[in-house]
Design a protein around this motif. Sequence first.
Motif, PDB file in Angstrom:
ATOM      1  N   ARG A  68      14.087  13.712 -30.828  1.00 50.65           N
ATOM      2  CA  ARG A  68      14.888  14.422 -30.135  1.00 50.65           C
ATOM      3  C   ARG A  68      15.145  14.770 -28.353  1.00 50.65           C
ATOM      4  O   ARG A  68      13.791  13.509 -28.658  1.00 50.65           O
ATOM      5  CB  ARG A  68      13.465  15.746 -30.883  1.00 50.65           C
ATOM      6  N   PRO A  84      18.996  10.972 -30.179  1.00 50.31           N
ATOM      7  CA  PRO A  84      18.026  11.100 -31.340  1.00 50.31           C
ATOM      8  C   PRO A  84      18.801  10.207 -32.408  1.00 50.31           C
ATOM      9  O   PRO A  84      20.190   9.876 -32.534  1.00 50.31           O
ATOM     10  CB  PRO A  84      18.728  12.454 -31.874  1.00 50.31           C
ATOM     11  N   GLU A 107      11.453  12.950 -28.467  1.00 49.68           N
ATOM     12  CA  GLU A 107      10.226  13.183 -29.470  1.00 49.68           C
ATOM     13  C   GLU A 107      10.674  11.342 -30.165  1.00 49.68           C
ATOM     14  O   GLU A 107      11.725  11.658 -29.972  1.00 49.68           O
ATOM     15  CB  GLU A 107      10.624  14.342 -30.219  1.00 49.68           C
TER      16      GLU A 107
END
Length: 124
Positions: A68, A84, A107
């Motif tokens: 992410r 991503p 992330e």
Amino acid sequence: MPSYKVVDDITRVREEPLSIRGAVGVYTQWLVSRDDGSKYAVRRQVVKPGGKAPLHRHAYAETFIVLRGVGRMTVDNETIDVKPGMCIFVKPNTPHSIINVGNEDLELITVISYEEDMSIDVLE
């Protein structure tokens, strides 16, 4: 020790700040480690907006899987815009850095090999 490990919610694993000089807004959660009897580590890493891991190198290989957010990596003098779905493999002793250039958390799942020398050499 059981022959397997289950992490029910990777977002709830204890978070620790990345402890290398110049790192800002980078947090690591160790999902699998040598404490589990593994020869490699699997980590969830979150880079906050504007956060970064400075240019550094180490004797272990590292793989980044972007889940992410958006960021920019420098790997061996090349710039890679990450998003991503991307997977970036960095060979041992290769200089690399990452910065979150977006407005949401970046992330990642990162996988590292365990080597005799686990030290990190910050290059900036």
